[in-house]
Motif scaffolding. Sequence first.
Motif, mmCIF file in Angstrom:
data_model
loop_
_atom_site.group_PDB
_atom_site.id
_atom_site.type_symbol
_atom_site.label_atom_id
_atom_site.label_comp_id
_atom_site.label_asym_id
_atom_site.label_seq_id
_atom_site.Cartn_x
_atom_site.Cartn_y
_atom_site.Cartn_z
ATOM 1 N N PRO A 1 -29.165 -8.193 10.703
ATOM 2 C CA PRO A 1 -28.219 -7.220 10.145
ATOM 3 C C PRO A 1 -27.873 -7.581 8.702
ATOM 4 O O PRO A 1 -27.864 -8.762 8.337
ATOM 5 C CB PRO A 1 -26.996 -7.334 11.056
ATOM 6 C CG PRO A 1 -27.171 -8.580 11.830
ATOM 7 C CD PRO A 1 -28.614 -8.951 11.815
ATOM 8 N N LEU A 2 -27.604 -6.577 7.907
ATOM 9 C CA LEU A 2 -27.323 -6.809 6.487
ATOM 10 C C LEU A 2 -26.057 -7.613 6.257
ATOM 11 O O LEU A 2 -25.880 -8.191 5.186
ATOM 12 C CB LEU A 2 -27.232 -5.466 5.752
ATOM 13 C CG LEU A 2 -28.481 -4.587 5.833
ATOM 14 C CD1 LEU A 2 -28.247 -3.279 5.081
ATOM 15 C CD2 LEU A 2 -29.706 -5.308 5.325
ATOM 16 N N ILE A 3 -25.184 -7.679 7.245
ATOM 17 C CA ILE A 3 -23.924 -8.414 7.090
ATOM 18 C C ILE A 3 -24.024 -9.845 7.617
ATOM 19 O O ILE A 3 -23.018 -10.537 7.715
ATOM 20 C CB ILE A 3 -22.765 -7.678 7.794
ATOM 21 C CG1 ILE A 3 -23.067 -7.499 9.280
ATOM 22 C CG2 ILE A 3 -22.485 -6.351 7.097
ATOM 23 C CD1 ILE A 3 -21.894 -6.987 10.093
ATOM 24 N N ILE A 4 -25.227 -10.320 7.910
ATOM 25 C CA ILE A 4 -25.414 -11.665 8.444
ATOM 26 C C ILE A 4 -24.930 -12.707 7.432
ATOM 27 O O ILE A 4 -25.026 -12.514 6.219
ATOM 28 C CB ILE A 4 -26.894 -11.897 8.829
ATOM 29 C CG1 ILE A 4 -27.024 -13.135 9.715
ATOM 30 C CG2 ILE A 4 -27.780 -11.984 7.590
ATOM 31 C CD1 ILE A 4 -28.361 -13.240 10.415
ATOM 32 N N SER A 5 -24.422 -13.809 7.944
ATOM 33 C CA SER A 5 -23.949 -14.887 7.074
ATOM 34 C C SER A 5 -25.056 -15.922 6.876
ATOM 35 O O SER A 5 -26.018 -15.979 7.649
ATOM 36 C CB SER A 5 -22.728 -15.575 7.699
ATOM 37 O OG SER A 5 -23.122 -16.289 8.869
ATOM 38 N N GLU A 6 -24.905 -16.748 5.860
ATOM 39 C CA GLU A 6 -25.871 -17.824 5.645
ATOM 40 C C GLU A 6 -25.863 -18.802 6.815
ATOM 41 O O GLU A 6 -26.906 -19.343 7.184
ATOM 42 C CB GLU A 6 -25.605 -18.543 4.324
ATOM 43 C CG GLU A 6 -26.018 -17.709 3.128
ATOM 44 C CD GLU A 6 -25.910 -18.442 1.806
ATOM 45 O OE1 GLU A 6 -25.596 -19.653 1.790
ATOM 46 O OE2 GLU A 6 -26.155 -17.797 0.771
ATOM 47 N N GLN A 7 -24.708 -19.021 7.426
ATOM 48 C CA GLN A 7 -24.636 -19.911 8.585
ATOM 49 C C GLN A 7 -25.459 -19.352 9.743
ATOM 50 O O GLN A 7 -26.126 -20.103 10.460
ATOM 51 C CB GLN A 7 -23.177 -20.133 9.030
ATOM 52 C CG GLN A 7 -22.315 -20.872 8.028
ATOM 53 C CD GLN A 7 -21.763 -19.973 6.923
ATOM 54 O OE1 GLN A 7 -21.950 -18.764 6.901
ATOM 55 N NE2 GLN A 7 -21.084 -20.590 5.956
ATOM 56 N N GLU A 8 -25.426 -18.032 9.925
ATOM 57 C CA GLU A 8 -26.228 -17.408 10.977
ATOM 58 C C GLU A 8 -27.716 -17.473 10.643
ATOM 59 O O GLU A 8 -28.554 -17.660 11.536
ATOM 60 C CB GLU A 8 -25.772 -15.968 11.208
ATOM 61 C CG GLU A 8 -24.392 -15.891 11.842
ATOM 62 C CD GLU A 8 -23.776 -14.511 11.773
ATOM 63 O OE1 GLU A 8 -23.171 -14.098 12.787
ATOM 64 O OE2 GLU A 8 -23.887 -13.835 10.718
ATOM 65 N N LEU A 9 -28.065 -17.354 9.369
ATOM 66 C CA LEU A 9 -29.457 -17.516 8.956
ATOM 67 C C LEU A 9 -29.920 -18.951 9.203
ATOM 68 O O LEU A 9 -31.048 -19.171 9.657
ATOM 69 C CB LEU A 9 -29.627 -17.138 7.480
ATOM 70 C CG LEU A 9 -29.416 -15.663 7.147
ATOM 71 C CD1 LEU A 9 -29.399 -15.449 5.639
ATOM 72 C CD2 LEU A 9 -30.472 -14.789 7.808
ATOM 73 N N ASP A 10 -29.045 -19.919 8.924
ATOM 74 C CA ASP A 10 -29.363 -21.325 9.217
ATOM 75 C C ASP A 10 -29.638 -21.514 10.704
ATOM 76 O O ASP A 10 -30.597 -22.192 11.088
ATOM 77 C CB ASP A 10 -28.197 -22.244 8.806
ATOM 78 C CG ASP A 10 -27.990 -22.328 7.305
ATOM 79 O OD1 ASP A 10 -28.914 -22.019 6.546
ATOM 80 O OD2 ASP A 10 -26.865 -22.703 6.901
ATOM 81 N N ALA A 11 -28.798 -20.923 11.543
ATOM 82 C CA ALA A 11 -28.952 -21.052 12.990
ATOM 83 C C ALA A 11 -30.268 -20.421 13.441
ATOM 84 O O ALA A 11 -30.980 -20.988 14.287
ATOM 85 C CB ALA A 11 -27.767 -20.413 13.714
ATOM 86 N N ALA A 12 -30.624 -19.273 12.883
ATOM 87 C CA ALA A 12 -31.887 -18.616 13.238
ATOM 88 C C ALA A 12 -33.073 -19.490 12.853
ATOM 89 O O ALA A 12 -34.027 -19.644 13.626
ATOM 90 C CB ALA A 12 -31.983 -17.254 12.557
ATOM 91 N N ALA A 13 -33.018 -20.079 11.659
ATOM 92 C CA ALA A 13 -34.111 -20.955 11.216
ATOM 93 C C ALA A 13 -34.242 -22.173 12.128
ATOM 94 O O ALA A 13 -35.352 -22.613 12.438
ATOM 95 C CB ALA A 13 -33.885 -21.382 9.766
ATOM 96 N N GLU A 14 -33.122 -22.712 12.576
ATOM 97 C CA GLU A 14 -33.154 -23.861 13.486
ATOM 98 C C GLU A 14 -33.783 -23.495 14.826
ATOM 99 O O GLU A 14 -34.563 -24.264 15.388
ATOM 100 C CB GLU A 14 -31.752 -24.431 13.697
ATOM 101 C CG GLU A 14 -31.235 -25.247 12.535
ATOM 102 C CD GLU A 14 -32.094 -26.461 12.215
ATOM 103 O OE1 GLU A 14 -32.582 -27.135 13.159
ATOM 104 O OE2 GLU A 14 -32.289 -26.737 11.022
#
Length: 151
Positions: A128-141
């Motif tokens: 989603p366009l409102i995703i946070s960098e912390q959520e992107l970090d979690a997805a990458a992990e």
Amino acid sequence: MTLAKPLVGGIPIGAVLVTEKVSSAINPGDHGSTFAGGPLACQAAVTVFDKIASPDFLASILRKGRYFKELLVQKLGGNQHVKEVRGEGLIVGIELDVQASPLVKACLNSGLLILTAGKGNVVRLVPPLIISEQELDAAAEILLKCMPALD
């Protein structure tokens, strides 16, 4: 062109895109839609449009997209199966040298919904366009943790 998709942040709405020539030949009521603009969908459309039309919001999408792609290259770039990380804004693809379905299943079991694209060897990430960098970090992990599913 007719559209009837969740164009309004997940709420279905119908839209028609026409040329000026067509516009001059039709009148209100000449076209109907199953998802025509009721009051809720129309108010949601105005709200979503106002949000995504903001230069600051659009800049944040580009910034988060760059951040996510760089993060994925850093975390996954050394994996033997990763050929390329590419994308525009927050639409990101990870091209693999094998079919992506085992990774898709492993990520789903770990709480991350991803899709395949292309010939089944590309992982499609469309957060989603409102995703946070912390959520992107979690997805990458989660992606990193699930990469062994490809072996």
